[in-house]
Every structure is written in structure tokens, then in C-alpha cells.
Scaffold this active site. Structure first.
Site, PDB file in Angstrom:
ATOM      1  N   GLY A   8      25.533  73.813  48.414  1.00 54.67           N
ATOM      2  CA  GLY A   8      26.297  72.611  48.084  1.00 54.67           C
ATOM      3  C   GLY A   8      25.929  71.489  49.043  1.00 54.67           C
ATOM      4  O   GLY A   8      24.785  71.396  49.492  1.00 54.67           O
ATOM      5  N   HIS A   9      26.926  70.650  49.386  1.00 54.63           N
ATOM      6  CA  HIS A   9      26.720  69.531  50.310  1.00 54.63           C
ATOM      7  C   HIS A   9      27.903  69.447  51.263  1.00 54.63           C
ATOM      8  O   HIS A   9      28.984  69.949  50.969  1.00 54.63           O
ATOM      9  CB  HIS A   9      26.580  68.205  49.544  1.00 54.63           C
ATOM     10  N   TYR A  53      32.815  70.955  53.393  1.00 53.73           N
ATOM     11  CA  TYR A  53      31.687  71.682  52.824  1.00 53.73           C
ATOM     12  C   TYR A  53      32.046  71.936  51.369  1.00 53.73           C
ATOM     13  O   TYR A  53      32.910  72.758  51.074  1.00 53.73           O
ATOM     14  CB  TYR A  53      31.438  72.990  53.580  1.00 53.73           C
ATOM     15  N   CYS A  54      31.417  71.209  50.474  1.00 55.26           N
ATOM     16  CA  CYS A  54      31.682  71.256  49.045  1.00 55.26           C
ATOM     17  C   CYS A  54      30.655  72.222  48.438  1.00 55.26           C
ATOM     18  O   CYS A  54      29.480  71.894  48.328  1.00 55.26           O
ATOM     19  CB  CYS A  54      31.546  69.843  48.476  1.00 55.26           C
ATOM     20  N   ILE A  55      31.113  73.415  48.040  1.00 49.95           N
ATOM     21  CA  ILE A  55      30.210  74.521  47.735  1.00 49.95           C
ATOM     22  C   ILE A  55      30.389  74.980  46.290  1.00 49.95           C
ATOM     23  O   ILE A  55      31.510  75.072  45.786  1.00 49.95           O
ATOM     24  CB  ILE A  55      30.472  75.702  48.700  1.00 49.95           C
TER      25      ILE A  55
END
Length: 181
Positions: free
Chosen positions: A143-144, A157-159
Site C-alpha cells: 500500500g502507501h 499505513y494504508c494497506i
């Protein structure tokens, strides 16, 4: 003449703002500014081997940097205690202890499992600068990370759910097999 001055002033402000935002985005990481191509990873497979190991959705996300649609992932709004493992390498990457509801539609964490679990790679796709989160053993896309998370880190943390495998607390972690027929 006034129109030209206003146009140049506006462009100058836009340029300065862009430079400042780019400068601010680089302080998320310390020395992890490498593009993925020359990075050395412990686990390496051909794309055909990755396709055998992963589902189509996992392959698209982990190996082709795709993103699942918001609010569709299995682990968005999922709050059982346990550990999240990379679906590519089966290494622990996040813990339920750092998971929170960001409202973004993807699972969100404010910190990785430990300092060695992930790497961050500068991502300048789509005309913006972001930091891609990859697992540290294979460089597979998870992710980012963004600077709008809660304390103590201020990071989100966008996963992608499909990039992870959840193991409930007290259960055995998944086992990585080097050879799959």
C-alpha cells in the site's frame, strides 16, 4: 499588465507550495528513497512463479502495484487481535495493536510490525509524490503511507487487505514454502 502580474504571482505561489509539499513528504523516511528496480531482496521469483503462489487479486496488488477498491477489503473495519502477514512472503508486517479505523476504506495502521518488516519506496506515479509500502523480503507492494495518521507516529499505513493474511492471536503463523508445484 495587471493580468500578467497576477498570473506570474499565482504561478510563483503554486511553485513554492509544490516545492514545500515535496520537501515535507520526504521526511517520512530516512534512507529509503530508492526506486524498486535496483533493490536487493531475499525472496525472488519470476513473475510466472509469483502467479502460481498468489491469487489473481494478490498478484495484481503485490506484484503489479494495483489497489483494491475502497471499502471492499476483508480487513477494513476488522478488529480481531492478531498479526497481519505479507501474502507474498508470509513475514509479519503489521499488528492489530497498531490498527485503527481511518475511514479511508482500507485497513490502516500507525506503525509496522517492526522496523525491519517493510521498506518505503518513493512513488511519483499519477503526478504526485507518495511513499509506497513494500514488504522487506520481496519488495511486494502492500500500500502507501501518509502523514495524516494518529499519534504516536502521525502516520497512516494504508494497506490493501488482499496483500495480507491475518492470523489470530495465539495461532501458528503461516509457513513459507520456497517450492510450489
Amino acid at each position: 499588465m495587471k493580468a500578467k502580474i497576477m498570473l506570474y504571482s499565482g504561478l510563483s505561489i503554486l511553485l513554492i507550495t509544490s516545492i514545500l509539499s515535496l520537501k515535507g513528504s520526504t521526511d517520512i523516511v530516512q534512507d529509503q528513497d530508492k526506486q524498486g528496480g535496483d533493490e536487493k531482496y531475499e525472496i525472488k521469483f519470476t513473475e510466472a512463479e509469483w502467479q502460481k503462489r498468489l491469487t489473481k487479486e494478490q498478484f495484481d496488488i503485490l506484484r503489479k502495484q494495483a489497489t483494491e477498491r475502497a471499502f471492499t477489503g476483508e480487513y477494513d473495519k476488522f478488529y480481531k487481535k492478531g498479526t497481519y502477514y505479507s501474502a507474498a512472503t508470509l513475514q509479519p508486517v503489521f499488528s492489530s495493536e497498531t490498527k485503527y479505523n481511518s475511514g479511508s476504506g482500507w485497513p490502516a495502521f500507525y506503525a509496522p510490525y517492526d522496523d525491519t518488516a517493510i521498506k518505503l519506496i518513493k512513488d511519483t506515479s499519477y503526478g504526485m509524490t507518495r511513499w509506497e509500502v513494500v514488504d522487506s523480503k520481496s519488495g511486494s507492494h502492500l500500500g502507501h503511507v501518509f502523514k495524516d495518521g494518529p499519534e504516536p507516529t502521525g502516520l497512516r499505513y494504508c494497506i490493501n487487505s488482499a496483500a495480507m493474511i491475518f492470523v489470530p492471536e495465539g495461532e501458528k503463523p503461516p509457513v513459507f514454502k520456497k517450492d510450489i508445484n
